[in-house]
Write an enzyme that holds these catalytic residues in place. Structure first.
Site, mmCIF file in Angstrom:
data_model
loop_
_atom_site.group_PDB
_atom_site.id
_atom_site.type_symbol
_atom_site.label_atom_id
_atom_site.label_comp_id
_atom_site.label_asym_id
_atom_site.label_seq_id
_atom_site.Cartn_x
_atom_site.Cartn_y
_atom_site.Cartn_z
ATOM 1 N N ARG A 47 -28.095 64.039 -8.373
ATOM 2 C CA ARG A 47 -27.149 64.587 -9.033
ATOM 3 C C ARG A 47 -25.786 63.935 -8.965
ATOM 4 O O ARG A 47 -25.035 64.011 -9.991
ATOM 5 C CB ARG A 47 -26.766 66.395 -8.362
ATOM 6 N N TYR A 99 -15.131 73.058 -33.726
ATOM 7 C CA TYR A 99 -16.657 73.549 -33.695
ATOM 8 C C TYR A 99 -16.771 74.883 -32.819
ATOM 9 O O TYR A 99 -15.951 75.010 -31.742
ATOM 10 C CB TYR A 99 -17.319 72.251 -32.647
ATOM 11 N N ASP A 171 -12.567 65.053 -29.790
ATOM 12 C CA ASP A 171 -13.966 65.125 -29.794
ATOM 13 C C ASP A 171 -14.429 64.105 -31.143
ATOM 14 O O ASP A 171 -14.039 64.285 -32.317
ATOM 15 C CB ASP A 171 -14.337 66.669 -30.337
ATOM 16 N N LYS A 196 -26.027 64.119 -31.057
ATOM 17 C CA LYS A 196 -25.809 63.648 -32.420
ATOM 18 C C LYS A 196 -25.890 62.310 -32.730
ATOM 19 O O LYS A 196 -27.045 61.715 -32.677
ATOM 20 C CB LYS A 196 -24.429 64.281 -33.227
HETATM 21 C C1 LIG Z 1 -18.319 68.104 -33.236
HETATM 22 C C2 LIG Z 1 -19.160 68.700 -32.222
HETATM 23 N N1 LIG Z 1 -18.665 68.823 -31.058
HETATM 24 C C3 LIG Z 1 -19.487 69.398 -29.968
HETATM 25 C C4 LIG Z 1 -20.811 69.663 -30.044
HETATM 26 C C5 LIG Z 1 -21.621 70.418 -29.103
HETATM 27 O O1 LIG Z 1 -22.685 69.587 -28.673
HETATM 28 P P1 LIG Z 1 -24.117 70.247 -27.788
HETATM 29 O O2 LIG Z 1 -24.612 70.874 -28.878
HETATM 30 O O3 LIG Z 1 -24.587 68.757 -27.564
HETATM 31 O O4 LIG Z 1 -23.500 70.838 -26.678
HETATM 32 C C6 LIG Z 1 -21.163 69.715 -31.399
HETATM 33 C C7 LIG Z 1 -22.746 70.409 -31.786
HETATM 34 O O5 LIG Z 1 -22.955 70.376 -32.922
HETATM 35 C C8 LIG Z 1 -20.185 69.283 -32.617
HETATM 36 O O6 LIG Z 1 -20.927 69.254 -33.859
#
Ligand SMILES: Cc1ncc(COP(=O)(O)O)c(C=O)c1O
Length: 375
Positions: A47, A99, A171, A196
């Protein structure tokens, strides 16, 4: 080194024990001590650290021009760690089209915990200034935003952050460091859902933070990562690190194809609006030209006739897969308002496309027949 070279080499070296060029996966949860109690390789417990996680983190930091990277079990785990680093009573400003998981965690997890949040239209820096309070500690940026591809001027927000003493987190999931480097524009933290484009094949869930400085904030986030325990498995780290090696060429393909698809949709009579900052008429085109090298693989489109018409288009696609998520080789289509559920701010006729790496003519033919209707 240029980023095409960094993605191939950063954090990679032949394994000193075997010479293996592709790194081994270290599943062990614990690491042996010497007779004197020391840890010869610095690893103690899975961890707190793991060789595959360390290699991934060393690979990620230079891509964003950061001093340090921290890998997490998902994008949301990475986002959550940033909010957890704040104190009850602090205030966060976030985009009103963030998001939906980011907005949900702020509203439903962190408000009850005492972290205040305001959601503003970040395409207008004046709205951010108006939302500032003496307790604003963090401005959360997401650009391009999910799902309307609104662009925020990162340098302008960073100036507001510097003047008010708030940290800037960005982000960068949709742009990737190939297209946009928020730390160079003044941000303090970059967040990635590595699920992604970075991993790139729709087969692993992960997240990461990259920080401009390896200081107090990095130490606090490291504590949250290792004590909170939302860490990725060694195999997941290996998968993300492997995916990153082809990021530069995958992003070229995603951008080439998305530009073609967006241009096709923009001329179609069944389409009301195309959201793609690469289009000259898009409201984000000017900011995009300043802070991005290209505009990415995501395209959102509003279909005339609202939700019923949009859902009918989704039902007719043959090559696009009806599925959530983004950033893999196959093209995906999704009616976002249905996924986001009650309270969604997404226009009811909006379809979000993750444009994949197929031949663009095949993608356009598929969309053309789906938009034409049952005939
Ligand atoms: C712009 C963006 N930020 C964060 C996330 C969250 O990522 P995760 O699904 O890996 O937790 C996503 C998921 O679609 C996203 O499109």
């Amino acid at each position: 080194m240029r980023i095409e070279t960094l993605v191939v080499h950063a954090g990679h070296a032949p394994d000193p024990a075997t010479g293996a060029v592709s790194p081994p996966i270290h599943l062990s949860t614990n690491f042996a001590r010497e007779a004197d109690g020391s840890l010869p390789h610095g690893f103690l417990y899975g961890r707190s650290e793991n060789p595959n996680r360390l290699a991934l983190e060393r690979g990620l930091a230079p891509l964003e021009g950061g001093a340090v990277a921290l890998a997490f079990a998902s994008g949301m785990a990475a986002t959550t760690a940033v909010f957890q680093s704040l104190a009850p009573g602090d205030h966060v400003i976030a985009p009103n089209d963030a998001y939906y998981g980011t907005a949900k965690v702020l509203r439903e997890v962190f408000r009850p915990w005492g972290l205040a949040s305001s959601f503003v239209n970040m395409t207008d820096p004046a709205e951010i200034e108006r939302a500032l309070t003496p307790r604003t500690r963090l401005i959360w940026v997401e650009t391009p935003s999910n799902p309307t591809l609104a662009l925020t001027d990162i340098a302008a927000v960073a100036r507001i952050g510097r003047a008010s003493g708030a940290l800037i987190a960005c982000d960068n999931t949709w742009a990737t460091p190939l297209l946009q480097r928020p730390l160079d524009l003044g941000a303090d933290i970059v967040m990635h859902a590595t699920t992604k484009y970075l991993a790139g094949h729709g087969d692993v869930t992960g997240g990461a933070l990259v920080l401009r400085e390896d200081g107090e904030l990095a130490a606090r986030l490291r504590l949250i990562q290792t004590v909170g325990g939302a860490v990725p498995s060694p195999f997941d780290c290996w998968m993300v690190h492997r995916g990153i090696r082809t990021l530069a060429y995958r992003m070229r393909g995603h951008c080439d194809n998305a530009e073609r698809v967006a241009a096709f949709l923009a001329t179609h009579r069944a389409v009301e609006v195309v959201h793609y900052p690469g289009l000259a008429g898009d409201p984000g085109h000017g900011v995009g030209n300043r802070q991005m090298t290209r505009f990415g693989g995501m395209v959102s489109v509003q279909i005339r006739g609202g939700a019923p018409a949009a859902l009918a288009v989704v039902s007719r696609v043959r090559l696009f897969t009806r599925a959530t998520s983004l950033g893999g080789p196959e093209s995906l289509i999704e009616h976002r308002a249905s996924v986001e559920g009650p309270g969604s701010r997404t226009p009811p006729g909006l379809l979000r496309l993750s444009v994949g790496l197929e031949h663009p003519d095949d993608l356009i033919e598929d969309l053309d027949q789906a938009l034409a209707g049952p005939g």
